[in-house]
Design a protein around this motif. Structure first.
Motif, PDB file in Angstrom:
ATOM      1  N   VAL A 260       0.952  -1.278   0.077  1.00  0.00           N
ATOM      2  CA  VAL A 260      -0.381  -0.238   0.044  1.00  0.00           C
ATOM      3  C   VAL A 260       0.965   1.298   0.461  1.00  0.00           C
ATOM      4  O   VAL A 260       0.907   2.096  -0.575  1.00  0.00           O
ATOM      5  CB  VAL A 260      -0.611   0.078   1.439  1.00  0.00           C
ATOM      6  CG1 VAL A 260      -1.805   1.001   1.019  1.00  0.00           C
ATOM      7  CG2 VAL A 260      -2.215  -1.108   1.178  1.00  0.00           C
ATOM      8  N   GLN A 261       1.704   1.257   1.241  1.00  0.00           N
ATOM      9  CA  GLN A 261       3.004   2.000   1.082  1.00  0.00           C
ATOM     10  C   GLN A 261       3.198   2.639  -0.335  1.00  0.00           C
ATOM     11  O   GLN A 261       3.542   3.637  -0.997  1.00  0.00           O
ATOM     12  CB  GLN A 261       3.590   2.744   1.557  1.00  0.00           C
ATOM     13  CG  GLN A 261       4.868   3.408   2.578  1.00  0.00           C
ATOM     14  CD  GLN A 261       3.747   4.587   3.017  1.00  0.00           C
ATOM     15  OE1 GLN A 261       2.705   4.100   3.487  1.00  0.00           O
ATOM     16  NE2 GLN A 261       4.334   5.730   1.607  1.00  0.00           N
ATOM     17  N   LEU A 262       3.708   1.578  -0.816  1.00  0.00           N
ATOM     18  CA  LEU A 262       4.377   1.456  -2.034  1.00  0.00           C
ATOM     19  C   LEU A 262       3.929   2.439  -3.501  1.00  0.00           C
ATOM     20  O   LEU A 262       3.673   3.291  -4.248  1.00  0.00           O
ATOM     21  CB  LEU A 262       5.230  -0.123  -3.018  1.00  0.00           C
ATOM     22  CG  LEU A 262       5.959   0.109  -3.911  1.00  0.00           C
ATOM     23  CD1 LEU A 262       7.271  -0.166  -4.148  1.00  0.00           C
ATOM     24  CD2 LEU A 262       4.593  -0.016  -5.344  1.00  0.00           C
ATOM     25  N   ALA A 263       2.491   1.930  -3.174  1.00  0.00           N
ATOM     26  CA  ALA A 263       1.359   2.454  -4.228  1.00  0.00           C
ATOM     27  C   ALA A 263       1.237   3.357  -3.763  1.00  0.00           C
ATOM     28  O   ALA A 263       1.593   4.336  -5.183  1.00  0.00           O
ATOM     29  CB  ALA A 263       0.533   0.888  -3.864  1.00  0.00           C
ATOM     30  N   VAL A 264       1.151   3.922  -2.791  1.00  0.00           N
ATOM     31  CA  VAL A 264       0.847   5.079  -2.781  1.00  0.00           C
ATOM     32  C   VAL A 264       1.717   6.147  -3.178  1.00  0.00           C
ATOM     33  O   VAL A 264       1.751   7.613  -3.514  1.00  0.00           O
ATOM     34  CB  VAL A 264       0.188   5.630  -1.583  1.00  0.00           C
ATOM     35  CG1 VAL A 264       0.051   7.536  -0.640  1.00  0.00           C
ATOM     36  CG2 VAL A 264      -1.146   5.605  -0.693  1.00  0.00           C
ATOM     37  N   THR A 265       3.049   5.875  -2.585  1.00  0.00           N
ATOM     38  CA  THR A 265       4.095   6.773  -3.297  1.00  0.00           C
ATOM     39  C   THR A 265       4.502   6.907  -4.794  1.00  0.00           C
ATOM     40  O   THR A 265       4.449   8.096  -4.945  1.00  0.00           O
ATOM     41  CB  THR A 265       5.955   6.253  -2.445  1.00  0.00           C
ATOM     42  OG1 THR A 265       5.385   6.343  -1.398  1.00  0.00           O
ATOM     43  CG2 THR A 265       6.589   6.973  -3.069  1.00  0.00           C
ATOM     44  N   ALA A 266       4.588   5.430  -5.294  1.00  0.00           N
ATOM     45  CA  ALA A 266       4.135   5.454  -6.904  1.00  0.00           C
ATOM     46  C   ALA A 266       3.192   7.020  -7.288  1.00  0.00           C
ATOM     47  O   ALA A 266       3.264   7.327  -8.380  1.00  0.00           O
ATOM     48  CB  ALA A 266       4.020   4.159  -7.603  1.00  0.00           C
ATOM     49  N   ALA A 267       1.838   6.550  -6.876  1.00  0.00           N
ATOM     50  CA  ALA A 267       0.692   7.726  -6.985  1.00  0.00           C
ATOM     51  C   ALA A 267       1.139   8.894  -6.644  1.00  0.00           C
ATOM     52  O   ALA A 267       1.159   9.651  -7.768  1.00  0.00           O
ATOM     53  CB  ALA A 267      -0.145   6.444  -7.142  1.00  0.00           C
ATOM     54  N   ARG A 268       1.445   9.288  -5.885  1.00  0.00           N
ATOM     55  CA  ARG A 268       1.902  10.870  -5.599  1.00  0.00           C
ATOM     56  C   ARG A 268       2.899  11.010  -6.947  1.00  0.00           C
ATOM     57  O   ARG A 268       2.832  13.096  -6.786  1.00  0.00           O
ATOM     58  CB  ARG A 268       2.858  10.718  -4.208  1.00  0.00           C
ATOM     59  CG  ARG A 268       1.382  10.341  -2.978  1.00  0.00           C
ATOM     60  CD  ARG A 268       2.171  10.384  -1.683  1.00  0.00           C
ATOM     61  NE  ARG A 268       0.585  10.674  -0.721  1.00  0.00           N
ATOM     62  CZ  ARG A 268       0.840  10.540   0.047  1.00  0.00           C
ATOM     63  NH1 ARG A 268       2.501   9.582   1.326  1.00  0.00           N
ATOM     64  NH2 ARG A 268       0.033  10.089   2.086  1.00  0.00           N
ATOM     65  N   GLN A 269       3.908  10.235  -7.050  1.00  0.00           N
ATOM     66  CA  GLN A 269       5.090  10.836  -7.906  1.00  0.00           C
ATOM     67  C   GLN A 269       3.947  11.054  -9.182  1.00  0.00           C
ATOM     68  O   GLN A 269       4.623  12.133 -10.319  1.00  0.00           O
ATOM     69  CB  GLN A 269       6.014  10.008  -8.116  1.00  0.00           C
ATOM     70  CG  GLN A 269       6.817   9.495  -6.907  1.00  0.00           C
ATOM     71  CD  GLN A 269       7.679   8.335  -7.095  1.00  0.00           C
ATOM     72  OE1 GLN A 269       7.847   7.331  -7.810  1.00  0.00           O
ATOM     73  NE2 GLN A 269       8.374   8.074  -6.541  1.00  0.00           N
ATOM     74  N   ILE A 270       3.409  10.893  -9.667  1.00  0.00           N
ATOM     75  CA  ILE A 270       2.281  11.323 -10.591  1.00  0.00           C
ATOM     76  C   ILE A 270       1.376  12.522 -10.699  1.00  0.00           C
ATOM     77  O   ILE A 270       1.458  12.892 -11.431  1.00  0.00           O
ATOM     78  CB  ILE A 270       1.183  10.402 -10.698  1.00  0.00           C
ATOM     79  CG1 ILE A 270       2.455   8.799 -11.687  1.00  0.00           C
ATOM     80  CG2 ILE A 270       0.796  10.436 -12.150  1.00  0.00           C
ATOM     81  CD1 ILE A 270       1.772   7.422 -11.619  1.00  0.00           C
TER      82      ILE A 270
END
Length: 495
Positions: A260-270
């Motif tokens: 979840v943390q990785l997915a949120v971080t990747a989305a925030r970078q977008i």
């Protein structure tokens, strides 16, 4: 429990491993058909031009094996069309737009999705029940497509070959079996870490791909959260303890919080939240009417009662039991550690129930006398057998040409517990024709929230009694305290 464990196999392949049964409670408390119309005449084909069916390929055989292991293909054309349209859109936006994918929907309540290297993607209806919009489904498909484009299956196979080679070199060339075992153990740890790294890489690639395709990149983290909450709910229903950090070091998947943390971080970078398509209504319309939980063709539970309309029997588990239906057997577990297993076999020619139970089930335990009895008009036998840590009540019920085998297990078989086991055995009976015809699966129904509706009022509409409020919240991805807005479409469980 599609066919109760291969009912026509040689009876000796069914010899129950008591250690495996005894671990049922620990496993669940600590953590998949059987006409008469005249065939249509076939045209005569000239001998000079014979029609030869192509030999099955390795891929087609693997596809058939996968479908069989997951209850077959689930027929819902509108939902499958939506899944494939999402896959096409993701493929066009991916780094490999030349690749084509086909999504197959599997008839299983399990939450799972996976891909073959040739682009065949598989999704279970159990997974779709947890998703709440098109972007979440896009995240699942993009994750599996990333495994294909990154060639993860080939990489893992290569790593596995290397691991086996290293252990053989140490064992054979250096003639040191102990060192070889150590080398293999280290390689397995390395492989587990390698697999977790692949999963995280597929998550990251998937988030990027769904964003490029115009979907909400936060769909991945929302789905992972819902999947984690569903897993916790299932564990609670089975009386399981929450998983403890550090106990899954050999797991091939990272922990849900990490993903979840990785997915949120990747989305925030977008982008910030609120960008991208979610299309909840279109997804729920396609999902509406999908079977929820076990399919009657595979047998299903209603509380403590298990029914199998196609095989024509039912029985009631002892108080406190929850069922876990598998392709090989029906398992049950209670929070206090009691367990049960039900499967089927065939008697050998001229074999009696007494000889069967003595020849097949008593290895490693001390059996008592075999007791003959009648269960609702059917011949049956039962025996108590004691092992080092577990005590078992075995029962075999003759059901036509088949033998249905029930094993109840308890660490301490007190008279009260055994009375419950015997009472459960006495409920095993044939279903009437009317009962078989009336047995219907649970289904996902889409309802519209009205003014004044609350989670409690909507949960009371559901055709489940166990943790209905929690199930409603998890099913719809609602966090505690989330308001319900009039006009919102939600999922409920109906019959």
């Amino acid at each position: 429990m599609t066919g109760l464990g291969g009912r026509h196999r040689d009876r000796r392949t069914f010899a129950l491993r008591l250690a495996a049964l005894a671990s049922v409670a620990a496993l669940l408390a600590g953590c998949g058909s059987f006409g008469g119309e005249k065939p249509t005449p076939q045209p005569i084909v000239p001998a000079a031009a014979p029609k030869v069916a192509p030999a099955p390929t390795a891929v087609s055989q693997e596809q058939a094996r996968i479908a069989a292991a997951y209850g077959g293909v689930y027929p819902k054309p509108d939902l499958v069309a939506l899944l494939n349209s999402v896959a096409d859109r993701l493929a066009a936006a991916s780094e490999r737009p030349d690749l084509r994918y086909k999504v197959t929907l599997l008839n299983s309540p399990l939450i799972n999705a996976f891909a073959l290297p040739n682009g065949n993607l598989y999704v279970t209806r159990g997974l779709l029940a947890v998703a709440n919009d098109t972007s979440e489904i896009a995240a699942v498909l993009a994750h599996e497509m990333a495994h294909v484009t990154a060639r993860h299956a080939f990489q893992r196979a290569d790593e596995e070959r290397k691991a086996v080679l290293v252990s053989r070199v140490v064992s054979d060339v250096l003639e040191d079996r102990e060192a070889g075992a150590v080398a293999l153990a280290k390689s397995k740890l390395s492989l587990a870490s390698f697999s977790r790294a692949q999963e995280l890489e597929a998550d990251r690639i998937g988030v990027q791909n769904i964003a490029r395709a115009g979907f909400d990149p936060y769909g991945a983290s929302r789905f992972l959260l819902s999947m984690g909450r569903q897993s916790e709910l299932r564990s609670a229903a089975l009386g399981q303890k929450p998983s403890q950090p550090g106990l899954d070091f050999l797991s091939t998947h990272p922990s849900t919080p990490e993903r979840v943390q990785l997915a949120v971080t990747a989305a925030r970078q977008i982008s910030a939240p609120g960008v991208g398509e979610r299309d909840r209504d279109a997804y729920l319309v396609a999902l509406n009417g999908t079977t929820y939980g076990d399919d009657p063709a595979q047998g299903f539970a209603r509380g403590r009662r298990f029914l199998h309309p196609r095989l024509g029997f039912t029985f009631l588990a002892p108080e406190g039991f929850t069922f876990e239906n598998g392709s090989e057997a029906l398992l049950g577990v209670a929070p206090d550690g009691r367990a049960l297993r039900l499967d089927a076999a065939r008697l050998g020619s001229g074999q009696t129930l007494e000889s069967y139970i003595n020849e097949n089930w008593i290895d490693g335990v001390e059996p008592g006398p075999v007791e003959k009895l009648e269960v609702n008009g059917m011949e049956a036998v039962t025996v108590v057998a004691r092992g080092k840590e577990w005590t078992f009540r075995f029962a075999a019920v003759k059901f036509g040409a088949d033998v249905y085998r029930l094993i109840f297990a308890a660490r301490d078989l007190t008279p009260d517990i055994d009375e419950g086991f015997r009472a459960s055995l006495s409920t095993f009976r044939r279903l009437t024709q009317a009962e078989s015809e009336q047995a219907q699966p649970l289904r996902i129904e889409v309802a519209t929230v009205r003014a004044g509706d609350t989670e409690e009022t909507l949960a009371r509409r559901m055709a489940v009694t166990d943790r209905a409020l929690e199930r409603f919240a998890v099913l719809n991805g609602f966090a505690p305290g989330d308001p319900l807005q009039a006009g919102l479409r939600v999922k409920v469980i109906g019959e």
